[in-house]
Design an enzyme around this catalytic site. Structure first.
Site, PDB file in Angstrom:
ATOM      1  N   LYS A  56      64.368 -36.842  76.480  1.00 53.10           N
ATOM      2  CA  LYS A  56      63.429 -35.939  75.981  1.00 53.10           C
ATOM      3  C   LYS A  56      63.252 -36.211  74.423  1.00 53.10           C
ATOM      4  O   LYS A  56      62.359 -36.144  73.800  1.00 53.10           O
ATOM      5  CB  LYS A  56      63.788 -34.563  76.286  1.00 53.10           C
ATOM      6  CG  LYS A  56      63.327 -33.628  75.472  1.00 53.10           C
ATOM      7  CD  LYS A  56      64.040 -32.045  75.698  1.00 53.10           C
ATOM      8  CE  LYS A  56      63.492 -31.103  74.751  1.00 53.10           C
ATOM      9  NZ  LYS A  56      64.022 -31.340  73.369  1.00 53.10           N
ATOM     10  N   ASN A  57      64.379 -36.326  73.662  1.00 52.10           N
ATOM     11  CA  ASN A  57      64.564 -36.200  72.299  1.00 52.10           C
ATOM     12  C   ASN A  57      64.049 -37.778  71.737  1.00 52.10           C
ATOM     13  O   ASN A  57      63.923 -37.634  70.447  1.00 52.10           O
ATOM     14  CB  ASN A  57      66.085 -36.118  71.782  1.00 52.10           C
ATOM     15  CG  ASN A  57      66.604 -34.611  72.062  1.00 52.10           C
ATOM     16  OD1 ASN A  57      65.506 -33.851  72.445  1.00 52.10           O
ATOM     17  ND2 ASN A  57      67.755 -34.503  71.625  1.00 52.10           N
ATOM     18  N   ARG A 130      58.609 -27.644  68.082  1.00 48.12           N
ATOM     19  CA  ARG A 130      58.948 -27.958  66.806  1.00 48.12           C
ATOM     20  C   ARG A 130      58.299 -29.366  66.378  1.00 48.12           C
ATOM     21  O   ARG A 130      58.544 -29.760  65.133  1.00 48.12           O
ATOM     22  CB  ARG A 130      60.244 -27.778  66.316  1.00 48.12           C
ATOM     23  CG  ARG A 130      60.967 -26.591  66.393  1.00 48.12           C
ATOM     24  CD  ARG A 130      62.431 -26.429  66.167  1.00 48.12           C
ATOM     25  NE  ARG A 130      62.547 -26.640  64.839  1.00 48.12           N
ATOM     26  CZ  ARG A 130      62.429 -25.711  63.623  1.00 48.12           C
ATOM     27  NH1 ARG A 130      62.122 -24.649  64.191  1.00 48.12           N
ATOM     28  NH2 ARG A 130      62.549 -26.262  62.692  1.00 48.12           N
ATOM     29  N   CYS A 154      64.130 -23.477  70.271  1.00 50.72           N
ATOM     30  CA  CYS A 154      65.254 -22.632  70.690  1.00 50.72           C
ATOM     31  C   CYS A 154      65.703 -21.895  69.682  1.00 50.72           C
ATOM     32  O   CYS A 154      65.836 -22.551  68.419  1.00 50.72           O
ATOM     33  CB  CYS A 154      66.012 -23.599  71.465  1.00 50.72           C
ATOM     34  SG  CYS A 154      65.512 -24.060  73.002  1.00 50.72           S
ATOM     35  N   ASP A 356      74.222 -30.832  72.116  1.00 50.28           N
ATOM     36  CA  ASP A 356      73.714 -30.568  73.178  1.00 50.28           C
ATOM     37  C   ASP A 356      74.678 -30.832  74.628  1.00 50.28           C
ATOM     38  O   ASP A 356      74.268 -30.302  75.641  1.00 50.28           O
ATOM     39  CB  ASP A 356      72.450 -31.192  73.309  1.00 50.28           C
ATOM     40  CG  ASP A 356      71.582 -30.692  72.545  1.00 50.28           C
ATOM     41  OD1 ASP A 356      71.424 -29.523  72.246  1.00 50.28           O
ATOM     42  OD2 ASP A 356      70.435 -31.564  72.264  1.00 50.28           O
ATOM     43  N   VAL A 378      77.215 -28.015  64.003  1.00 52.44           N
ATOM     44  CA  VAL A 378      75.687 -28.732  64.228  1.00 52.44           C
ATOM     45  C   VAL A 378      74.710 -27.393  63.923  1.00 52.44           C
ATOM     46  O   VAL A 378      73.958 -27.414  62.845  1.00 52.44           O
ATOM     47  CB  VAL A 378      75.404 -29.484  64.905  1.00 52.44           C
ATOM     48  CG1 VAL A 378      74.013 -30.140  64.937  1.00 52.44           C
ATOM     49  CG2 VAL A 378      76.409 -30.755  65.301  1.00 52.44           C
TER      50      VAL A 378
END
Length: 484
Positions: A56-57, A130, A154, A356, A378
């Protein structure tokens, strides 16, 4: 099937936190009992095989990179997740023709006719992602102008765009603030710059890469993020004709080129989703084989998984099955029985333990015998989800102090960013409201591990980053159903 209930009730008081004050917000709004609710009958070990696709990233950033090319790009192994839908919509608003390719999970993006989109159309996507800020560099190169709406994502702590804006200014962009967002222009084009990040931010590094690759001259970025997804984005840009060098000590040098062409790329697999399913196997005392998972991207997680007492087996492509070729490899994760062991962890930028990964793993740590420590370095407001776990029977205490090996940038700033988890705890069912993507999957794991029947509200948020997760749960033997 459960009966359909039409009355409206306040949701359970497991709410997300305001990104500035840390106070509970939005989820106190009323929801219907039929909206976006998954009923989870817990207590059954998850067992079986699922597959993860492209990260996804990386996927969304590679889609944005297609704007920079003058010919079509092809992206493979694209998951069907909401973030992909959002970026696809934004590309189409800007004149990019996006079509499904011949293969399952293939996207073809033709940027031949890039055009400006109206602020009203772009604002339709405000609050859902974003990603729009990463469109700025490519659009400034292609059109000489860009627009940034109010940004979503989020609520896990402030993720300011100050550096994005400052970096774009250093490249030569002019930024005009307006009530509806920010309008950017580049009357003299974009030029290389020397930049240094105060923190190795992934988003800021992506911004610089996507802007610098076609800026005139050379750009030097210091203290850059070097996550696997960043390296894969660099591979995409290099395929397009970019000249990018990754030096030691987090320094990236980009030599701008006047034009780029399209790419064909298969992204790295989603290491976050793979780790999430690994944590689910551990928390439910099950066994899950994650096809597509890649060892090289998960070494830090795998070390922790083994230290806790979990077991895993790595199978490379085309090996491990005598007489069979063409078999996709992956990693099998399982709980071997006996007690799990506590650990002390700090999240960090790559190659550290990924932020994550921590939420799903904390659920598994509630079953470890002894005291575990999780120090989040983070995002400063990422432990609010533990309130719901405590309601389910976990024993988790959060602290403002840095409980890791070294103080972090959140120390003495009044953020509860360290957690002590005491276990093992017997989890019981509860009504849960998902606060954000990763915490949401952690809540889902807790419901699967708990005894009894839970109702999980807001599960559609999980679709932002976990493809087809309900069918994957069914394939693993979970007893779940949509409330209808």
């Amino acid at each position: 099937m459960l009966p359909r209930l039409q009355n409206r009730v306040p949701p359970p008081a497991f709410c997300p936190l305001d990104k500035h004050s840390g106070a509970p917000i939005a989820r106190r709004l009323e929801v219907t009992l039929t909206d976006d609710v998954l009923v989870v009958h817990g207590g059954t070990p998850l067992q079986g095989q699922i597959r993860v696709r492209g990260a996804k990233n990386l996927i969304s950033k590679a889609m944005v990179a297609a704007l920079l090319g003058e010919t079509p790009s092809r992206l493979f192994d694209v998951p069907r997740i909401r973030d992909v839908e959002v970026v696809r919509g934004l590309l189409e608003l800007h004149g990019v023709k996006v079509t499904d390719g011949a293969d399952d999970g293939e996207l073809v993006m033709d940027p031949t006719n890039v055009e400006s989109a109206s602020t009203d159309e772009i604002n339709v996507h405000a609050g859902s992602s974003r990603i729009p800020i990463l469109f700025c560099g490519p659009l400034l190169h292609r059109l000489g102008r860009a627009f940034i709406p109010d940004l979503g994502g989020c609520h896990i702590g402030p993720r300011p765009i100050d550096f994005h804006i400052q970096a774009l200014r250093e490249f030569g962009a002019v930024v005009d603030k307006a009530p509806e967002g920010m309008h950017l222009s580049a009357p003299n084009g974009l030029h290389g710059a020397k930049l240094e990040l105060p923190y190795p931010s992934v988003g800021a590094t992506e911004q610089v890469l996507l802007t610098a690759v076609r800026a005139e001259g050379t750009t030097e970025l210091r203290n850059a993020a070097i996550e696997p997804e960043i390296m894969d984005l660099i591979c995409v840009l290099q395929k397009m004709g970019g000249i990018i060098t990754v030096h030691t000590d987090r320094v990236i040098e980009i030599q701008g080129v006047p034009k780029l062409h399209g790419y064909a790329h298969k992204p790295i697999p989603d290491r976050i989703e793979a780790a999430s399913w690994a944590a689910a196997a551990l928390a439910t005392k099950g066994e899950i084989e994650v096809l597509g998972a890649r060892q090289a991207d998960m070494m830090t997680f795998l070390n922790v998984f083994r230290s806790i007492g979990g077991e895993f087996e790595v199978t490379d492509d085309r090996v491990g099955r005598p007489g069979v070729t063409g078999v996709e490899g992956g990693i099998k994760f399982w709980h071997p029985g006996g007690d799990l062991q506590p650990v002390a962890l700090e999240t960090d930028v790559h190659p550290g333990f990924m932020t994550d990964w921590q939420q799903p793993l904390v659920v598994a740590l509630t079953q470890a015998r002894g005291l575990s420590i999780m120090h989040e370095t983070v995002y400063e407001q990422r432990l609010g989800y533990t309130d719901a776990l405590n309601q389910m029977g976990a024993t988790i205490q959060v602290y403002r102090d840095c409980l890791g090996g070294t103080p972090c940038r959140f120390g003495r700033r009044n953020f509860k960013h360290s957690a002590v988890i005491a276990g093992p705890s017997k989890l019981h069912a509860a009504d849960l409201v998902i606060p954000d993507l990763r915490a949401g999957f952690a809540h889902l794991i807790a419901a699967l591990a708990a005894e009894g029947t839970s109702r999980v509200y807001g599960v559609d948020l999980i679709n932002r980053g976990y493809e087809d997760f309900e069918n994957k749960l069914a394939a693993l033997g979970a007893h779940v159903e949509r409330l209808s």
